[in-house]
Scaffold this motif. Structure first.
Motif, PDB file in Angstrom:
ATOM      1  N   THR A  31      -4.137  38.485   5.756  1.00  0.00           N
ATOM      2  CA  THR A  31      -4.972  38.379   4.788  1.00  0.00           C
ATOM      3  C   THR A  31      -4.533  36.877   4.006  1.00  0.00           C
ATOM      4  OG1 THR A  31      -5.506  40.317   3.951  1.00  0.00           O
ATOM      5  CG2 THR A  31      -5.830  38.924   2.437  1.00  0.00           C
ATOM      6  N   VAL A  32      -5.442  35.799   4.168  1.00  0.00           N
ATOM      7  CA  VAL A  32      -5.035  34.425   3.566  1.00  0.00           C
ATOM      8  C   VAL A  32      -5.938  34.091   2.544  1.00  0.00           C
ATOM      9  CG1 VAL A  32      -4.299  33.817   5.876  1.00  0.00           C
ATOM     10  CG2 VAL A  32      -6.554  33.318   5.604  1.00  0.00           C
ATOM     11  N   GLU A  33      -5.641  33.039   1.794  1.00  0.00           N
ATOM     12  CA  GLU A  33      -6.478  32.559   0.888  1.00  0.00           C
ATOM     13  C   GLU A  33      -6.944  31.071   1.407  1.00  0.00           C
ATOM     14  OE1 GLU A  33      -4.910  32.244  -2.954  1.00  0.00           O
ATOM     15  OE2 GLU A  33      -5.334  34.587  -3.431  1.00  0.00           O
ATOM     16  N   LYS A  44     -10.205  35.154  -0.793  1.00  0.00           N
ATOM     17  CA  LYS A  44      -9.497  35.575   0.288  1.00  0.00           C
ATOM     18  C   LYS A  44     -10.129  35.882   1.614  1.00  0.00           C
ATOM     19  CE  LYS A  44      -6.244  38.019  -2.715  1.00  0.00           C
ATOM     20  NZ  LYS A  44      -5.759  39.493  -2.991  1.00  0.00           N
ATOM     21  N   VAL A  45      -9.566  35.793   2.578  1.00  0.00           N
ATOM     22  CA  VAL A  45     -10.153  36.192   4.037  1.00  0.00           C
ATOM     23  C   VAL A  45      -9.137  36.733   4.747  1.00  0.00           C
ATOM     24  CG1 VAL A  45     -11.016  35.097   5.891  1.00  0.00           C
ATOM     25  CG2 VAL A  45     -11.060  33.728   3.799  1.00  0.00           C
ATOM     26  N   ASN A  71     -16.359  43.070  -0.190  1.00  0.00           N
ATOM     27  CA  ASN A  71     -15.347  41.869  -0.319  1.00  0.00           C
ATOM     28  C   ASN A  71     -14.780  41.909   1.047  1.00  0.00           C
ATOM     29  OD1 ASN A  71     -13.087  43.541  -0.035  1.00  0.00           O
ATOM     30  ND2 ASN A  71     -13.242  44.510  -2.190  1.00  0.00           N
ATOM     31  N   HIS A  72     -13.834  40.802   1.216  1.00  0.00           N
ATOM     32  CA  HIS A  72     -13.388  40.680   2.668  1.00  0.00           C
ATOM     33  C   HIS A  72     -12.487  41.698   3.234  1.00  0.00           C
ATOM     34  CE1 HIS A  72      -9.951  40.647  -0.542  1.00  0.00           C
ATOM     35  NE2 HIS A  72      -9.137  40.545   0.528  1.00  0.00           N
ATOM     36  N   SER A  73     -12.167  42.727   2.437  1.00  0.00           N
ATOM     37  CA  SER A  73     -11.263  43.781   3.036  1.00  0.00           C
ATOM     38  C   SER A  73     -11.989  44.866   3.466  1.00  0.00           C
ATOM     39  CB  SER A  73     -10.357  44.664   2.286  1.00  0.00           C
ATOM     40  OG  SER A  73     -10.948  45.158   0.968  1.00  0.00           O
ATOM     41  N   VAL A  94     -12.993  37.226  11.922  1.00  0.00           N
ATOM     42  CA  VAL A  94     -12.761  36.602  10.438  1.00  0.00           C
ATOM     43  C   VAL A  94     -13.743  37.160   9.756  1.00  0.00           C
ATOM     44  CG1 VAL A  94     -12.744  34.686   9.326  1.00  0.00           C
ATOM     45  CG2 VAL A  94     -11.984  34.527  11.591  1.00  0.00           C
ATOM     46  N   CYS A  95     -13.346  37.836   8.530  1.00  0.00           N
ATOM     47  CA  CYS A  95     -14.017  38.558   7.549  1.00  0.00           C
ATOM     48  C   CYS A  95     -13.668  37.649   6.242  1.00  0.00           C
ATOM     49  CB  CYS A  95     -13.520  39.966   7.397  1.00  0.00           C
ATOM     50  SG  CYS A  95     -13.408  41.088   9.098  1.00  0.00           S
ATOM     51  N   PRO A  96     -14.668  37.020   5.804  1.00  0.00           N
ATOM     52  CA  PRO A  96     -14.660  36.174   4.617  1.00  0.00           C
ATOM     53  C   PRO A  96     -14.878  36.992   3.267  1.00  0.00           C
ATOM     54  CG  PRO A  96     -16.791  35.660   5.626  1.00  0.00           C
ATOM     55  CD  PRO A  96     -15.800  36.601   6.734  1.00  0.00           C
TER      56      PRO A  96
END
Length: 277
Positions: A31-33, A44-45, A71-73, A94-96
């Motif tokens: 999980t990155v920003e 978050k992605v 959301n991204h999660s 990739v899940c933005p």
């Protein structure tokens, strides 16, 4: 008795080794920003890297979009089978975060909702810079559910230089029958006041951007889904224009039970595209 016990022990050890091997060789979920310059904020992605990532060179990428209020999660928590698919197909997923109700447009009303630019330019640039990706449309796909199904086709149609394959699961592929739903008026203005925006920004009215075989397409919707009718219409319009596509209509409603299954079809389809000679 002793022989049975030894057999049971051997089976237990084998099973344990298999579990450990699976854990060692499992996809890595980050999980990155990612900063959006156009929206002046970080988002978050989730990035799913296949087990073979460290030993590989370049990997195809599928951008997987969530639906309204998501959301991204969502994808990794509600459809964890995508991690096994990342391993199986040796792809990055990739899940933005597409916002609560962005519909993946660059909103002319809300400067904090510029998700076309974010997903198709800023995020793709970030992923290509920070991960070992195939930096070409032939190595990129995009799909999503509901609002994200609309978003995936909308972005792919407008950015065919970025994506080579696109899909939709239970997508809101024609927004016009739903003028008062899902905050769309907050992003475009009301249909009554801004009919030209609604006509211009609905997927079914964008098919003129396609020529046969330029974009590999898969569309999937359950027959009990409230978006089934607009998906049927999209399928017929694609047929009328002689645009090749895969179309799946099967029993199912607008829920995660359906999408858990549907996403596996989408990822298989995209893997086939990535592996075309």
């Amino acid at each position: 008795m002793k022989k049975s016990f030894l057999s049971l022990l051997a089976f237990a050890l084998f099973a344990l080794c298999q579990v450990n091997a699976t854990q060692v060789a499992a996809a890595q979920v980050d999980t990155v920003e990612v900063n959006s310059a156009v929206m002046k904020r970080n988002l978050k992605v989730v990035v799913v890297r296949p087990a073979g990532y460290s030993s590989g060179k370049e990997f195809p990428v599928v951008y997987l979009l969530h639906g309204y209020s998501g959301n991204h999660s969502n994808w990794v928590t509600k459809a964890p089978g995508i991690q096994q698919a990342a391993d199986l197909y040796n792809m990055i997923i990739v899940c933005p975060d597409g916002g609560f109700s962005s519909w993946y447009w660059d909103s002319p009303v809300d400067p904090q909702s510029q998700f076309e630019t974010y997903v198709s330019k800023e995020l793709v640039s970030y992923v290509d810079k920070n991960y070992k990706t195939i930096k070409d449309r032939k190595g990129r796909g995009i799909t999503g559910l509901s609002m994200g199904g609309h978003g995936a086709l909308y972005l792919a149609l407008k950015h065919q230089d970025v994506y080579g394959t696109a899909g939709s699961m239970s997508g809101g592929v024609d927004i016009r029958p739903f003028p008062n739903n899902w905050d769309m008026a907050k992003r475009l203005g009301s249909y009554a006041d801004q009919p030209e925006r609604w006509e211009k920004n609905t997927v079914i009215n964008m098919l003129h951007l396609l020529t046969p075989n330029t974009l590999s397409l898969i569309i999937d919707c359950g027959t009990e889904d409230f978006f089934y009718g607009v998906n049927e219409n999209l399928h017929k319009q694609l047929e009328y224009r002689k645009i090749p596509h895969d179309y799946i209509a099967r029993p199912g409603a607008h829920n995660w039970q359906y999408w858990e299954n549907a996403v596996q079809h989408q990822l298989l389809f995209m893997n086939t595209y990535f592996n075309k000679k």
